[in-house]
Design a protein around this motif. Structure first.
Motif, PDB file in Angstrom:
ATOM      1  N   HIS A  78       0.880  -1.178   0.000  1.00 38.98           N
ATOM      2  CA  HIS A  78       0.000   0.000   0.000  1.00 38.98           C
ATOM      3  C   HIS A  78       0.913   1.224   0.000  1.00 38.98           C
ATOM      4  O   HIS A  78       1.550   1.530   1.003  1.00 38.98           O
ATOM      5  N   PRO A  79       0.996   1.973  -1.109  1.00 38.78           N
ATOM      6  CA  PRO A  79       2.007   3.032  -1.234  1.00 38.78           C
ATOM      7  C   PRO A  79       1.995   4.075  -0.123  1.00 38.78           C
ATOM      8  O   PRO A  79       3.064   4.534   0.301  1.00 38.78           O
ATOM      9  N   TYR A  80       0.817   4.455   0.383  1.00 35.10           N
ATOM     10  CA  TYR A  80       0.791   5.557   1.348  1.00 35.10           C
ATOM     11  C   TYR A  80       0.993   5.073   2.777  1.00 35.10           C
ATOM     12  O   TYR A  80       1.411   5.849   3.632  1.00 35.10           O
ATOM     13  N   ARG A  81       0.793   3.788   3.009  1.00 34.62           N
ATOM     14  CA  ARG A  81       1.272   3.211   4.266  1.00 34.62           C
ATOM     15  C   ARG A  81       2.787   3.076   4.225  1.00 34.62           C
ATOM     16  O   ARG A  81       3.459   3.185   5.260  1.00 34.62           O
ATOM     17  N   THR A  82       3.329   2.882   3.024  1.00 33.70           N
ATOM     18  CA  THR A  82       4.777   2.863   2.875  1.00 33.70           C
ATOM     19  C   THR A  82       5.366   4.229   3.195  1.00 33.70           C
ATOM     20  O   THR A  82       6.397   4.332   3.873  1.00 33.70           O
ATOM     21  N   VAL A  83       4.718   5.298   2.721  1.00 38.41           N
ATOM     22  CA  VAL A  83       5.174   6.650   3.061  1.00 38.41           C
ATOM     23  C   VAL A  83       5.193   6.827   4.577  1.00 38.41           C
ATOM     24  O   VAL A  83       6.162   7.340   5.151  1.00 38.41           O
ATOM     25  N   ALA A  84       4.127   6.392   5.241  1.00 34.22           N
ATOM     26  CA  ALA A  84       4.049   6.520   6.699  1.00 34.22           C
ATOM     27  C   ALA A  84       5.148   5.721   7.385  1.00 34.22           C
ATOM     28  O   ALA A  84       5.774   6.191   8.339  1.00 34.22           O
ATOM     29  N   ALA A  85       5.399   4.502   6.886  1.00 35.40           N
ATOM     30  CA  ALA A  85       6.419   3.648   7.500  1.00 35.40           C
ATOM     31  C   ALA A  85       7.816   4.253   7.328  1.00 35.40           C
ATOM     32  O   ALA A  85       8.633   4.249   8.261  1.00 35.40           O
ATOM     33  N   GLU A 110      -2.172   0.586  -9.700  1.00 39.12           N
ATOM     34  CA  GLU A 110      -1.205   0.372  -8.618  1.00 39.12           C
ATOM     35  C   GLU A 110       0.174   0.896  -8.991  1.00 39.12           C
ATOM     36  O   GLU A 110       0.873   1.489  -8.145  1.00 39.12           O
ATOM     37  N   VAL A 111       0.583   0.689 -10.239  1.00 32.91           N
ATOM     38  CA  VAL A 111       1.874   1.218 -10.686  1.00 32.91           C
ATOM     39  C   VAL A 111       1.870   2.739 -10.595  1.00 32.91           C
ATOM     40  O   VAL A 111       2.842   3.359 -10.133  1.00 32.91           O
ATOM     41  N   ARG A 112       0.776   3.358 -11.016  1.00 36.39           N
ATOM     42  CA  ARG A 112       0.687   4.824 -10.975  1.00 36.39           C
ATOM     43  C   ARG A 112       0.840   5.348  -9.551  1.00 36.39           C
ATOM     44  O   ARG A 112       1.562   6.326  -9.309  1.00 36.39           O
ATOM     45  N   GLU A 113       0.194   4.703  -8.584  1.00 36.29           N
ATOM     46  CA  GLU A 113       0.287   5.188  -7.206  1.00 36.29           C
ATOM     47  C   GLU A 113       1.651   4.904  -6.588  1.00 36.29           C
ATOM     48  O   GLU A 113       2.132   5.669  -5.748  1.00 36.29           O
ATOM     49  N   ARG A 116       3.692   7.729  -7.842  1.00 34.49           N
ATOM     50  CA  ARG A 116       3.363   8.964  -7.117  1.00 34.49           C
ATOM     51  C   ARG A 116       3.968   8.955  -5.714  1.00 34.49           C
ATOM     52  O   ARG A 116       4.468   9.970  -5.241  1.00 34.49           O
ATOM     53  N   HIS A 117       3.929   7.798  -5.048  1.00 34.58           N
ATOM     54  CA  HIS A 117       4.475   7.736  -3.694  1.00 34.58           C
ATOM     55  C   HIS A 117       5.966   8.064  -3.703  1.00 34.58           C
ATOM     56  O   HIS A 117       6.493   8.683  -2.779  1.00 34.58           O
ATOM     57  N   GLU A 118       6.663   7.653  -4.786  1.00 37.80           N
ATOM     58  CA  GLU A 118       8.094   7.947  -4.890  1.00 37.80           C
ATOM     59  C   GLU A 118       8.323   9.459  -4.935  1.00 37.80           C
ATOM     60  O   GLU A 118       9.285   9.976  -4.344  1.00 37.80           O
ATOM     61  N   SER A 119       7.449  10.174  -5.618  1.00 42.28           N
ATOM     62  CA  SER A 119       7.546  11.633  -5.659  1.00 42.28           C
ATOM     63  C   SER A 119       7.215  12.251  -4.304  1.00 42.28           C
ATOM     64  O   SER A 119       7.910  13.153  -3.823  1.00 42.28           O
ATOM     65  N   VAL A 120       6.165  11.753  -3.665  1.00 45.32           N
ATOM     66  CA  VAL A 120       5.727  12.288  -2.377  1.00 45.32           C
ATOM     67  C   VAL A 120       6.834  12.196  -1.328  1.00 45.32           C
ATOM     68  O   VAL A 120       6.959  13.068  -0.456  1.00 45.32           O
ATOM     69  N   LEU A 121       7.669  11.166  -1.409  1.00 46.07           N
ATOM     70  CA  LEU A 121       8.746  11.000  -0.429  1.00 46.07           C
ATOM     71  C   LEU A 121       9.670  12.213  -0.389  1.00 46.07           C
ATOM     72  O   LEU A 121      10.252  12.523   0.659  1.00 46.07           O
TER      73      LEU A 121
END
Length: 314
Positions: A78-85, A110-113, A116-121
């Motif tokens: 889950h990309p945004y739980r990954t951001v949180a972790a 899923e690939v798109r998110e 995006r999570h990589e950018s959000v980091l």
């Protein structure tokens, strides 16, 4: 946390995109950076496939016992739980994180998110003393992920070493395919409920009953109700004071859209960055992104629409 409190000796995030094309290349790139980080007293986390973890363990020898290791398939589920972790892991300490998502079997969404999570980091971890090396297997990473590698990483590793990425895009400015397209109309059988502050309790009950009737697993019902409640409460407190929720079932997931006639989209990264504990605002969308499979936002014609997607589960 203010950046001046979060930085350690003035050191902030260094986010590097690292391509490789063989198992030997992976070990050759990662091992010396892990050893250097351990020598510097950094906490080290490596996330990749089990085979690469085994190779890394063998190559590091006794030093492997000082490295935190995680399997990519679960870590990036889950990309945004990954951001949180990653936010929790890097906050307040000097770290090295070597990460590589498991791309196999991912849907286009899923690939798109994950992209995006990589950018959000870049924004979520900006104040922290973290070295973040993002590995890209040129044989297996999807074309879209490779296409956005330069946009998502301020630094790239090549034969000349780490060099600035000429194609870097700040996270608040990144636009992926479909981001600005109108949301599709609600599906067949959609149910719409109007709410005000006085109806929030009834709204939570109605959403829960509707989800259970649709066959959603009990634990996920709770996640959906919490998410809807957070967004609806934001509409009441900060928007028009009222709104509507439309619910329907499509493709094995339940979709809830909260429409706020007085809402606005003034945050370039709405709900992507963990709110600070002392902040009185910013939790609604963050919580919803943590609990739901996908959160989509559109501000059109003076109406803010927040669309929540959550699978029915087992």
């Amino acid at each position: 946390m203010r950046p001046d409190r979060a930085r350690i000796n003035g050191e902030g995030l260094r986010h590097v995109g690292v391509p490789y094309d063989s198992e030997d290349a992976y070990v050759r790139l990662v091992v010396p950076r892990v050893r250097t980080a351990l020598t510097e007293g950094r906490r080290v986390l490596v996330i990749t496939c089990p085979d690469n973890l085994d190779r890394l363990t063998d190559a590091l020898g006794r030093a492997a016992g000082h490295v935190d290791r995680r399997v990519a398939a679960s870590w990036y589920a889950h990309p945004y739980r990954t951001v949180a972790a990653l936010h929790d892991y890097t906050r307040g300490r000097r770290t090295l994180v070597v990460g590589e998502p498991a791309w196999e079997g991912r849907s286009e969404r899923e690939v798109r998110e994950l992209i995006r999570h990589e950018s959000v980091l870049n924004a979520a971890l900006a104040p922290y003393a973290a070295l973040l090396f993002c590995m890209y297997d040129l044989r297996r990473a999807p074309p879209a992920a490779l296409e956005y590698r330069e946009a998502n990483h301020p630094l790239l590793l090549d034969a000349a070493g780490e060099t600035p990425s000429a194609g870097f895009v700040p996270p608040g400015e990144l636009v992926l395919s479909g981001d600005r397209a109108p949301l599709p109309d609600p599906g067949p059988g959609a149910v719409t409920i109007r709410f005000t502050a006085r109806e929030l309790r009834r709204l939570r009950h109605s959403v829960g009953e509707w989800a259970r009737t649709a066959g959603m697993a009990d634990a996920l019902v709770t996640s959906l109700v919490i998410s809807v409640s957070e967004i609806a409460a934001n509409s009441v407190e900060h928007g028009a004071g009222f709104g509507t929720i439309t619910m329907w079932n499509a493709g094995g997931e339940l979709i809830c859209e909260i429409a706020d006639p007085g809402g606005a989209l003034d945050d370039p990264l709405p709900g992507y960055i963990p709110p600070e504990p002392e902040s009185p605002r910013g939790y609604g969308l963050w919580i919803s992104r943590q609990l739901c499979d996908l959160v989509e936002l559109r501000a059109e014609g003076g109406v803010l629409r927040v669309r929540l997607h959550l699978s029915l589960g087992a």
